[in-house]
Design an enzyme around this catalytic site. Structure first.
Site, short mmCIF file in Angstrom:
data_model
loop_
_atom_site.label_atom_id
_atom_site.label_comp_id
_atom_site.label_asym_id
_atom_site.label_seq_id
_atom_site.Cartn_x
_atom_site.Cartn_y
_atom_site.Cartn_z
N ASP A 1 0.87 -1.18 0.00
CA ASP A 1 0.00 0.00 0.00
C ASP A 1 0.90 1.22 0.00
O ASP A 1 1.97 1.19 -0.60
CB ASP A 1 -0.95 -0.05 1.20
CG ASP A 1 -2.27 0.69 0.95
OD1 ASP A 1 -2.21 1.81 0.40
OD2 ASP A 1 -3.34 0.17 1.30
N HIS B 1 1.49 2.12 -3.35
CA HIS B 1 0.49 2.95 -4.03
C HIS B 1 0.92 4.41 -4.05
O HIS B 1 0.61 5.13 -4.99
CB HIS B 1 -0.86 2.81 -3.33
CG HIS B 1 -1.44 1.44 -3.44
ND1 HIS B 1 -2.59 1.08 -2.79
CD2 HIS B 1 -1.04 0.34 -4.12
CE1 HIS B 1 -2.88 -0.20 -3.06
NE2 HIS B 1 -1.94 -0.66 -3.86
#
Length: 524
Positions: free
Chosen positions: A292, A326
């Site tokens: 993430d 991300h």
């Protein structure tokens, strides 16, 4: 090459070169201390294997030029070896009772030592005024059975029902969560030092199965610090976390030096380092590659901001490298308490989806002021979308509702967030895919000021570009090869920016009240 001593510990020291390069040098150099020579190219280096309460001279030799500094290591009262308390370190025996006994017995200013070995444990709870030392080859390995993990209650009412005591947290709300592999509650003056490893062992458990479903309690971190002051973490490897890897929460005066945080790129919600409602945080020489955001700077959701307000402020992130993730450095979206005075510099962003990533939404509240955020002297390699700012982020159960996603102007009220000044300067972006800048503010509360200054950006060859949606909001088009897209911005400043290989030839500005463009050039 001049250098400075960043921090001195009982048995180690961290130094930083006084250099303008990002993360590392183009060539190696030598660090000498006693009769040891360390050859490295990194700008931030932690030297271990020292003795407590000793005078040392450290010499840096770069291209034949030497510079030196003297320092004294901190004193240590006692050194407690966990094996003396019965720990086996065989990777099979449950070593939790033995290690917890050593921690509980540790006197003030003492050190708990984990020598080489694999220590299979459930969560351990630290105490104040101590050092936890994982030596070379030492690994704390998380138990893979969630039934063995204690639960941290999200909120407990005081006996007179006037106050609240918060322990557990999940994505910005005070919710029951499992205790983390290393847990610290209301601590002060704690060091966690390596070069050993904290391994959550999540790949051998069911933590990543149905990750958005609460099962008994929410998933734990590897390192969780709650309401702590003066904590330093140095030269530790952190890997395979069930959820966020390192989560400081309502803490002050933190230092994270030469950490290496790694999770599989497809592991869910495994942010690397997420300071939440923290003040005075230093992150140096740290490498993060996760599933993430590499770093996500937060300050909780509306309930915590309303009842336990604390902004995240005064953070320095320097000489770090952010790889798979991300976003490289993200602000939000759980930032209802506000985020201000953030400085990110001399970093490498290598292969993340986004570089600078700001995300918020209606409902975060009027205290959610994200302001005075500066990114400078950064190299981005293969970052798909270097700069994104999104005030329609579709998180939470109501994230796709008309209230959050409507493009119509809504009333400005106590639930309306603010994005103030965001500055990006002296940055090189290579192999961009979707866009250089994509910024979308609220029509009722535009982004106040965006500055791109001294930026060089070049796109992937057109044949290699793939359409992507740069901001996570509903009904937003995919992009590839786009230069600058700005919507609902009060002031957009573009100075000395060169963009090579874009599919367009000028910025697309919608609802931008003021533009200051000087030296924007499109090449080929």
């Amino acid at each position: 090459m001049e250098f400075k001593i960043v921090d001195v510990f009982k048995r180690s020291v961290t130094i930083e070169l006084e250099s303008d390069t990002c993360f590392c040098q183009e060539k190696t150099y030598d660090i000498r201390i006693d009769d040891r020579i360390i050859t490295t190219d990194k700008n931030v280096v932690s030297v271990t294997g020292l003795l407590p309460d000793h005078e040392y001279e450290i010499v840096v030799e770069f291209d034949g030029v030497k510079s030196n500094r003297c320092f004294r290591t901190q004193a240590e009262s006692y050194l407690l070896n966990v094996k003396a308390f019965g720990a086996k370190g065989d990777g099979i025996t449950n070593d939790t009772p033995a290690i917890q006994a050593a921690i509980s017995a540790c006197p003030e200013n003492g050190t708990v030592l984990l020598p080489a070995g694999t220590y299979y444990v459930t969560p351990l709870f630290l105490k104040s005024n101590m050092t936890l030392w994982l030596d070379e080859g030492a690994t704390l390995l998380g138990d893979n059975n969630r039934e063995h993990y204690p639960i941290m209650p999200g909120m407990v009412r005081s006996t007179d029902e006037k106050d609240e005591f918060n322990l557990g947290t999940w994505e910005g709300n005070p919710l029951d969560s499992f205790a983390s592999l290393i847990t610290g509650i209301d601590l002060e003056n704690v060091d966690i030092v390596g070069p050993g490893t904290l391994d959550g062992n999540a790949q051998n458990a069911d933590w990543w199965v149905n990750p958005k479903v609460k099962r008994v309690a929410w998933r734990p971190n590897i390192l969780y610090l709650c309401r702590c002051n003066n904590v330093r973490v140095q030269n530790i490897k952190v890997q395979n976390s069930p959820a966020w890897n390192v989560h400081p929460y309502y803490c002050d005066n933190l230092a994270f030096l030469n950490l290496h945080i790694q999770n599989p790129s497809d592991s869910p919600n495994t942010d690397g380092l997420d300071p939440e409602s923290c003040k005075d945080v230093l992150v140096l020489g740290t490498v993060i590659s996760v599933g993430d955001d590499c770093m996500a700077i937060k300050s909780g959701k509306y309930y915590m901001s309303l009842n336990h307000h604390k902004a995240t402020e005064n953070m320095v992130i320097r000489n770090c490298k952010f790889e798979k993730g991300h976003g490289s450095v993200t602000v939000g979206s759980e930032a209802a308490g506000g985020v201000k005075n953030i400085r990110v510099s001399q970093c490498i962003f290598d292969g993340t989806d986004r570089g600078l990533r700001i995300k918020t939404r209606r409902g975060r509240g009027e205290r959610s002021v994200l302001d005075d955020i500066v990114f400078e002297k950064i190299k981005m390699n293969g970052v798909h979308m270097p700069f994104t700012v999104n005030m329609f982020y579709f998180c939470d159960p109501d994230g796709h509702s008309d209230y959050v996603q409507s493009q119509k102007e809504a009333p400005v009220d106590e639930m309306t967030p603010v994005i103030g000044s965001i500055i990006a300067r002296d940055i090189v972006c290579e192999d961009v895919n979707a866009c250089v800048l994509c910024a979308v503010g609220l029509p009722e509360r535009p982004i106040e000021k965006l500055v791109l200054e001294n930026i060089k950006a070049s796109f992937l060859p057109e044949s290699e570009q793939v359409p992507e949606r740069p901001v996570m909001m509903d009904n937003f088009q995919e992009m590839k090869g786009r230069s600058v897209y700005a919507k609902n911005v009060s002031e957009l400043v573009i100075r000395n920016v060169t963009i090579q290989g874009a599919s367009d030839s000028e910025p697309e500005c919608i609802g931008v009240a003021k533009t200051d463009v000087d030296g924007l050039r499109y090449d080929g």
